[in-house]
Write a protein that holds these residues in place. Structure first.
Motif, short mmCIF file in Angstrom:
data_model
loop_
_atom_site.label_atom_id
_atom_site.label_comp_id
_atom_site.label_asym_id
_atom_site.label_seq_id
_atom_site.Cartn_x
_atom_site.Cartn_y
_atom_site.Cartn_z
N GLY A 1 0.82 -1.20 0.00
CA GLY A 1 0.00 0.00 0.00
C GLY A 1 0.85 1.25 0.00
O GLY A 1 2.08 1.19 -0.07
N ASN A 2 0.18 2.39 0.11
CA ASN A 2 0.87 3.68 0.07
C ASN A 2 2.02 3.76 1.04
O ASN A 2 3.15 4.08 0.66
N GLU A 3 1.77 3.51 2.31
CA GLU A 3 2.81 3.67 3.32
C GLU A 3 3.95 2.69 3.12
O GLU A 3 5.10 3.02 3.42
N GLU A 4 3.69 1.52 2.59
CA GLU A 4 4.74 0.53 2.35
C GLU A 4 5.65 0.96 1.19
O GLU A 4 6.83 0.69 1.19
N ARG B 1 10.03 -4.21 -6.54
CA ARG B 1 9.58 -5.49 -6.00
C ARG B 1 9.12 -6.45 -7.10
O ARG B 1 8.13 -7.16 -6.95
N GLY B 2 9.79 -6.40 -8.23
CA GLY B 2 9.48 -7.32 -9.33
C GLY B 2 8.27 -6.93 -10.16
O GLY B 2 7.88 -7.67 -11.05
N GLU B 3 7.69 -5.77 -9.89
CA GLU B 3 6.52 -5.32 -10.64
C GLU B 3 6.85 -4.04 -11.40
O GLU B 3 7.65 -3.23 -10.94
N LEU B 4 6.20 -3.85 -12.55
CA LEU B 4 6.33 -2.62 -13.32
C LEU B 4 5.24 -1.64 -12.89
O LEU B 4 4.08 -2.03 -12.78
N TRP B 5 5.63 -0.40 -12.64
CA TRP B 5 4.71 0.66 -12.26
C TRP B 5 4.93 1.86 -13.17
O TRP B 5 6.04 2.13 -13.59
N GLN B 6 3.88 2.62 -13.41
CA GLN B 6 3.99 3.91 -14.08
C GLN B 6 4.56 4.88 -13.05
O GLN B 6 4.22 4.81 -11.87
N THR C 1 0.13 8.52 -6.43
CA THR C 1 -1.06 9.25 -6.87
C THR C 1 -1.85 8.33 -7.77
O THR C 1 -1.45 8.09 -8.91
N GLY C 2 -2.94 7.80 -7.26
CA GLY C 2 -3.68 6.78 -8.01
C GLY C 2 -2.77 5.57 -8.17
O GLY C 2 -2.32 5.00 -7.19
#
Length: 70
Positions: A10-13, A35-40, A59-60
């Motif tokens: 989540g956000n805080e993590e 963490r092995g994931e793709l994020w925008q 943000t979102g």
């Protein structure tokens, strides 16, 4: 025995975590791997592929990142 645990991504993590730029950012936007994931992601500073970035906000579904100072 089944353990029910909440995935703490989540956000805080996410705040303060280090992400790696997947490619050069264009117009302040690009993708990062965390963490092995793709994020925008969005960054006001120029970002180059492989650069380490620190997550400052979420943000979102877009991470707000800044370059890690050496």
């Amino acid at each position: 025995f089944v353990s029910c645990t909440k995935d703490k991504l989540g956000n805080e993590e996410m705040l303060g975590q280090i992400a790696i730029a997947n490619d050069d950012f264009h117009d302040g936007r690009g993708q990062v791997r965390i963490r092995g994931e793709l994020w925008q992601a969005h960054c006001v500073a120029p970002v180059h592929r492989g650069q380490s970035l620190r997550v400052q906000a979420l943000t979102g579904l877009v991470l707000q990142v800044a370059p890690v100072e050496s």
